[in-house]
Design a protein around this motif. Structure first.
Motif, short mmCIF file in Angstrom:
data_model
loop_
_atom_site.label_atom_id
_atom_site.label_comp_id
_atom_site.label_asym_id
_atom_site.label_seq_id
_atom_site.Cartn_x
_atom_site.Cartn_y
_atom_site.Cartn_z
N ASP A 172 -0.59 19.29 7.37
CA ASP A 172 0.25 20.09 8.36
C ASP A 172 1.35 19.27 9.20
OD1 ASP A 172 -0.19 22.63 7.37
OD2 ASP A 172 -1.75 23.28 9.20
N PRO A 173 0.82 18.09 9.85
CA PRO A 173 1.71 17.34 10.63
C PRO A 173 2.77 16.53 9.53
CG PRO A 173 -0.66 17.00 11.24
CD PRO A 173 -0.49 17.73 10.11
N LEU A 174 2.52 16.60 8.44
CA LEU A 174 3.45 15.78 7.58
C LEU A 174 4.51 16.54 6.66
CD1 LEU A 174 0.63 13.40 5.77
CD2 LEU A 174 1.92 13.04 7.60
N LYS A 175 4.40 17.88 7.09
CA LYS A 175 5.36 18.79 6.42
C LYS A 175 6.56 18.50 6.21
CE LYS A 175 2.50 22.81 6.07
NZ LYS A 175 2.16 24.38 6.57
N LYS A 176 7.24 18.14 7.46
CA LYS A 176 8.70 17.53 7.59
C LYS A 176 8.97 16.29 6.78
CE LYS A 176 12.23 16.36 11.03
NZ LYS A 176 12.53 15.84 12.25
N LYS A 219 11.32 16.01 3.41
CA LYS A 219 12.31 14.90 3.15
C LYS A 219 12.36 14.10 1.84
CE LYS A 219 14.05 11.07 6.12
NZ LYS A 219 14.10 10.31 7.37
N SER A 220 11.08 13.91 1.39
CA SER A 220 10.61 13.10 0.40
C SER A 220 11.23 13.70 -0.80
CB SER A 220 9.04 12.75 0.24
OG SER A 220 8.58 14.02 -0.36
N GLY A 221 11.30 14.92 -1.29
CA GLY A 221 11.49 15.48 -2.24
C GLY A 221 10.61 15.57 -3.25
N HIS A 279 5.92 6.77 3.26
CA HIS A 279 6.62 5.94 3.93
C HIS A 279 6.39 4.45 3.32
CE1 HIS A 279 5.69 9.10 6.91
NE2 HIS A 279 7.08 9.00 7.26
N PRO A 280 6.95 4.31 2.30
CA PRO A 280 6.81 2.82 1.38
C PRO A 280 7.55 1.92 2.07
CG PRO A 280 8.39 4.31 0.35
CD PRO A 280 7.94 5.24 1.46
N ILE A 281 6.72 0.54 1.86
CA ILE A 281 7.61 -0.75 2.23
C ILE A 281 8.59 -0.82 0.81
CG2 ILE A 281 7.50 -2.99 2.72
CD1 ILE A 281 4.80 -2.42 3.97
N GLU A 282 9.92 -0.93 1.36
CA GLU A 282 10.84 -1.39 0.37
C GLU A 282 10.70 -2.80 0.10
OE1 GLU A 282 14.98 0.02 1.08
OE2 GLU A 282 14.30 2.10 1.56
N ASN A 283 10.90 -3.05 -1.24
CA ASN A 283 10.63 -4.34 -1.86
C ASN A 283 11.51 -4.61 -3.26
OD1 ASN A 283 8.56 -4.08 -4.15
ND2 ASN A 283 7.48 -3.20 -2.25
N ASP A 284 11.45 -5.79 -3.81
CA ASP A 284 12.13 -6.14 -5.00
C ASP A 284 11.16 -6.55 -6.08
OD1 ASP A 284 11.66 -8.58 -3.86
OD2 ASP A 284 13.81 -9.04 -4.34
N TYR A 285 9.93 -6.08 -5.77
CA TYR A 285 8.87 -6.49 -6.91
C TYR A 285 8.75 -5.51 -7.95
CZ TYR A 285 7.21 -9.81 -3.41
OH TYR A 285 7.16 -10.79 -2.50
N LEU A 286 8.33 -6.04 -9.18
CA LEU A 286 7.83 -5.04 -10.19
C LEU A 286 6.74 -5.22 -10.72
CD1 LEU A 286 11.49 -5.40 -12.26
CD2 LEU A 286 10.69 -3.51 -11.02
N TYR A 287 5.84 -6.13 -10.21
CA TYR A 287 4.48 -6.45 -10.83
C TYR A 287 3.54 -6.70 -9.88
CZ TYR A 287 7.63 -6.69 -15.13
OH TYR A 287 8.43 -6.61 -16.14
N PHE A 288 2.31 -6.64 -10.12
CA PHE A 288 1.15 -7.10 -9.14
C PHE A 288 0.02 -6.99 -9.72
CE2 PHE A 288 0.55 -2.55 -8.86
CZ PHE A 288 -0.73 -2.41 -8.74
N VAL A 289 -1.00 -7.87 -9.22
CA VAL A 289 -2.11 -8.28 -10.00
C VAL A 289 -3.37 -8.55 -8.56
CG1 VAL A 289 -1.77 -10.66 -10.21
CG2 VAL A 289 -3.64 -9.37 -11.59
N SER A 290 -4.46 -8.17 -8.56
CA SER A 290 -5.30 -8.45 -7.77
C SER A 290 -6.43 -9.48 -8.03
CB SER A 290 -6.06 -7.15 -6.96
OG SER A 290 -6.58 -6.78 -8.09
N ASP A 291 -6.75 -10.37 -7.18
CA ASP A 291 -7.57 -11.37 -7.34
C ASP A 291 -9.07 -10.76 -7.47
OD1 ASP A 291 -9.30 -13.72 -7.40
OD2 ASP A 291 -8.66 -14.56 -5.67
#
Length: 352
Positions: free
Chosen positions: A207-211, A215-217, A313-325
């Motif tokens: 409910d608190p996230l409805k706005k 907005k996100s679409g 609320h993502p963090i904008e960046n210019d990455y396209l790939y990731f991997v975890s250790d």
């Protein structure tokens, strides 16, 4: 001399009998001692459960070592008046202490049982947890969560549910909406009521996230589907938001998300380990984001609020790939190019 030999024989027999008795006593004491569990357990007893049924549950949950000895001890010490309710059992307790508590109605926490739904659990695992804690049949729960007539009633009651959930290709139609939380559920609660407890919590959290959602679409189904991937891919809030930003970049470029966690769900009952998710990227499934662009057909698990918030609320960046250790501390490494990604994979995935 003959009398002495006879006395010696009796003495030897007596010693053997004593040793055997001591051995049996030690064995029984061990079987009645504390088990290897190291966490506090909420143990539930239903109203009509017999002593044998309770002993079987205690053994199944690894709270006792031996069913036969426990049953004999229960009868010998008149501890067979087990009360219905929910009991807190500490890991340091032996069988005598456990049975004594189960016979004391003042030790019952009433008929409520604590059930913890963890972030990232599949609906089928939640159903199994409910069956383990309060006895409601897991298959019946899953059938209810796929029952179209029942779901249509829920759609009328909850504004966040739409007919999007009625897709017959879904493994579990309510997947994604069984909100992670610790719940206090009374014994003998119906499957319908349990479901509504989960959905009531979802309503409270969303409910608190409805706005922000408007907005996100995103539709609610898209949001929860996206959040379910993010929940599985990252273990902390910052990485959740970073990976969302990265996936947004891939979506904008019309690239497949290529998320191995969607393959895990595509495999479903056939998955044996996380390696299966990595080596089956060609599996023919509408959940597989390697062969299908965009989001998968629906949620792949039940996400928590942090994952939902990360999608909004993502963090904008210019990455396209990731991997975890995965063989180290689990830290996630990001890359802008495929060449950088392959170097990270060689370093953090293939070194073992």
């Amino acid at each position: 001399m003959k009398n002495l030999q006879i006395k010696n024989k009796y003495f030897i027999v007596a010693v053997i009998v004593v040793v055997v008795c001591l051995g049996c006593l030690c064995f029984c004491q061990y079987q009645l001692s504390t088990t290897d569990r190291n966490e506090t357990v909420i143990f539930s007893v239903k109203t009509k459960e017999t002593g044998d049924m309770v002993i079987n549950k205690l053994y199944k949950q690894k709270l006792i070592r031996n069913k036969t000895i426990t049953k004999a001890y229960m009868k010998l010490h008149h501890l067979d008046q087990i009360k219905a309710g929910s009991f807190k059992i500490e890991p340091s307790w032996d069988t005598k202490k456990i049975l004594s508590v189960l016979n004391d109605e003042t030790k019952s926490n009433g008929s409520d049982t604590l059930i913890t739904i963890k972030e990232g659990m599949w609906a089928k695992d939640i159903a199994n947890e409910i069956e383990k804690k309060i006895g409601n049949n897991a298959d019946e729960l899953l059938n209810l969560w796929n029952n179209e007539l029942y779901l249509k009633g829920l759609i009328k009651k909850y504004d966040f549910l739409t007919e999007d959930i009625l897709n017959d290709k879904y493994k579990v139609k309510l997947e994604g909406y069984l909100f992670p939380q610790t719940y206090s559920i009374p014994i003998n609660t119906s499957n319908e009521k349990i479901t509504e407890v989960f959905l009531d919590q979802f309503q409270k959290e969303i409910d608190p996230l409805k706005k922000d959602i408007r907005k996100s679409g995103y539709s609610m189904q898209e949001l929860i589907t996206y959040a379910s991937i993010i929940q599985y891919e990252a273990s902390n809030v910052e990485d959740m938001k970073m990976i969302t930003g990265l996936f947004n970049n891939r979506l904008k470029k019309n690239m497949p998300l290529g998320s191995s966690v969607t393959v895990c769900y595509a495999l479903y009952d056939d998955i044996k380990s996380h390696v299966d998710c990595e080596i089956n990227s060609n599996i023919d499934s509408p959940y597989n984001t390697y062969i299908h662009k965009g989001l998968p057909i629906g949620p792949i698990l039940n996400p928590g609020k942090d994952a939902i918030d990360a999608v909004l609320h993502p963090i904008e960046n210019d990455y396209l790939y990731f991997v975890s250790d995965i063989y180290g501390n689990g830290k996630i490494y990001y890359a802008k190019t495929l060449e950088e990604q392959e170097k990270n994979i060689d370093k953090f995935h293939l070194r073992h």
